[in-house]
Design an enzyme around this catalytic site. Structure first.
Site, short mmCIF file in Angstrom:
data_model
loop_
_atom_site.label_atom_id
_atom_site.label_comp_id
_atom_site.label_asym_id
_atom_site.label_seq_id
_atom_site.Cartn_x
_atom_site.Cartn_y
_atom_site.Cartn_z
N GLU A 70 -3.13 -7.81 -6.05
CA GLU A 70 -3.60 -6.82 -5.09
C GLU A 70 -3.88 -7.45 -3.73
OE1 GLU A 70 -5.82 -3.56 -7.27
OE2 GLU A 70 -6.63 -3.20 -5.27
N TYR A 108 2.43 1.84 0.45
CA TYR A 108 1.39 0.96 -0.09
C TYR A 108 2.05 -0.17 -0.88
CZ TYR A 108 -2.30 -1.00 -2.91
OH TYR A 108 -3.16 -1.89 -3.52
N GLU A 110 1.74 -4.40 -2.42
CA GLU A 110 0.91 -5.54 -2.79
C GLU A 110 1.78 -6.77 -2.99
OE1 GLU A 110 -1.07 -4.67 -6.44
OE2 GLU A 110 -2.05 -2.88 -5.68
N ASP A 195 -3.85 -8.01 -14.27
CA ASP A 195 -4.55 -6.75 -14.50
C ASP A 195 -3.56 -5.78 -15.12
OD1 ASP A 195 -5.94 -4.41 -14.47
OD2 ASP A 195 -6.07 -4.25 -12.28
N ASP A 240 -7.98 -6.82 -17.75
CA ASP A 240 -7.28 -8.05 -17.38
C ASP A 240 -7.02 -8.90 -18.61
OD1 ASP A 240 -7.67 -8.05 -14.14
OD2 ASP A 240 -9.35 -7.11 -15.21
N HIS A 278 -13.24 -6.45 -10.44
CA HIS A 278 -12.76 -7.15 -11.63
C HIS A 278 -13.37 -8.55 -11.70
CE1 HIS A 278 -9.18 -4.62 -12.80
NE2 HIS A 278 -9.45 -4.13 -11.60
#
Ligand SMILES: *[C@@H]1O[C@H](CO)[C@@H](O)[C@H](O)[C@H]1NC(C)=O
Length: 319
Positions: A70, A108, A110, A195, A240, A278
């Protein structure tokens, strides 16, 4: 911030060396730690905030290889800044990084970013999985790394951050990525990590148990069901994961856990949530297999352990 010690903070002096040696005896030789962390929308402004940077540096300094997920950084300057501070504040580096391209179906996007101690491990090769059928929101950026272990000189890493909307499909497709990477480098020793959103509202236990990565033999889910990888006290989900494949790789596994950074660094939940919702997940690999070290290491170290109390402190062993 002072200098950090990658092994977790032994700052020994004088007579406590005997204790340190005992600890070494109990734990075997120095381990190699591989981590995965969803750093929740990691942008340049976020990294540039001092409390965030300081905590990220402490988290990264625990790991020989970290897979950050991310990372939302269109400018491409968040990771260089993070790396610069990590190399400045922690002397157990130097650290290097390898970023994937920005991945995502919409605007969007990552990145996956590997951050690794380059005197212990090197990226031998890497590629973005060719996701012909567009099964993944963010297709795995697989990498082959060298390891400081005679038993296992190289290891393949397969990271994945699933989209919560298609967890089951992506995790079943991850088996095909495993096959692809395994064939590409002719290696059975593979770690799948990240994740996975493999719990709670995103994946029922029944569907989890029916994943190919569960029904096929040979995959060891090191971060087991029930481990909480979420920061909020109100959530308890094993999102995760770290999954090991290959006998040599599994034979080196020493420990696996979520790293409760708020507790370790004395952060409130609010402060911790400014870093991520996380926990990082981590595995420690031994350098040698389980059968060898205990007895032989004890035989080598026992005489020096007995002599230690006789030595003046400044001649004692240095950690
Ligand atoms: C979280 O970050 C924001 C933005 O920098 C800051 O205003 C706030 O005080 C932080 N919260 C805590 C609890 O540290």
């Amino acid at each position: 911030m002072g200098n950090l010690d990658s092994s977790g903070g032994f700052q020994q002096s004088g007579h406590s060396h005997a204790l340190l040696l005992l600890l070494l005896l109990a734990s075997g030789a120095e381990a190699f730690r591989i981590c995965a962390f969803n750093a929740q929308r990691l942008t340049l402004p976020k990294v540039a905030r001092e409390p965030v940077m300081d905590t990220l540096v402490l988290i990264l300094a625990r790991c020989d290889i970290m897979v950050l997920q991310e990372v939302v950084d269109p400018t491409g300057s968040a990771i260089p800044l993070l790396l610069r501070e990590l190399n400045r504040l922690d002397d157990s580096g130097p650290y290097s990084s390898l970023s994937s391209p920005l991945l995502g179906r919409s605007t969007y996007k990552e990145k996956y970013v590997y951050i690794y101690r380059s005197h212990k491990t090197q990226v031998l090769d890497s590629y973005v999985y060719d996701d012909k059928d567009d099964l993944f929101a963010r297709e795995p950026f697989v990498g082959q790394f060298s390891l400081p272990s005679k038993v296992l000189p190289s290891l393949v890493l397969v990271p994945l951050h699933t989209t919560p909307k298609a967890v089951e499909m992506e995790l079943n497709a991850l088996y095909d990525v495993f096959l692809d990477a395994s064939q590409h480098w002719q290696s059975k020793d593979v770690i799948l990590l990240g994740d996975f959103n493999a719990d709670c509202g995103s994946l029922t236990q029944k569907r989890l148990d029916s994943l190919v990565l569960r029904t096929q033999a040979g995959f060891q889910w090191a971060i087991a069901d029930g481990v909480d990888t979420t920061v909020r006290a109100s959530t308890h989900c094993t999102y995760d994961r770290i999954v090991l494949h290959g006998e040599r790789c599994q034979g080196l596994l020493r420990s696996a856990a979520a790293f409760h950074f708020p507790r370790s660094f004395g952060l409130t939940e609010e402060e911790a949530l400014n870093i991520s919702d996380h926990y990082p997940v981590e595995v420690e690999l031994n350098r040698a297999g389980h059968r060898l070290p205990c007895l032989s290491l004890a035989t080598v170290l026992l005489p020096s352990l007995l002599l230690l109390p006789l030595l003046p402190p400044q001649l004692g062993l240095v950690a």
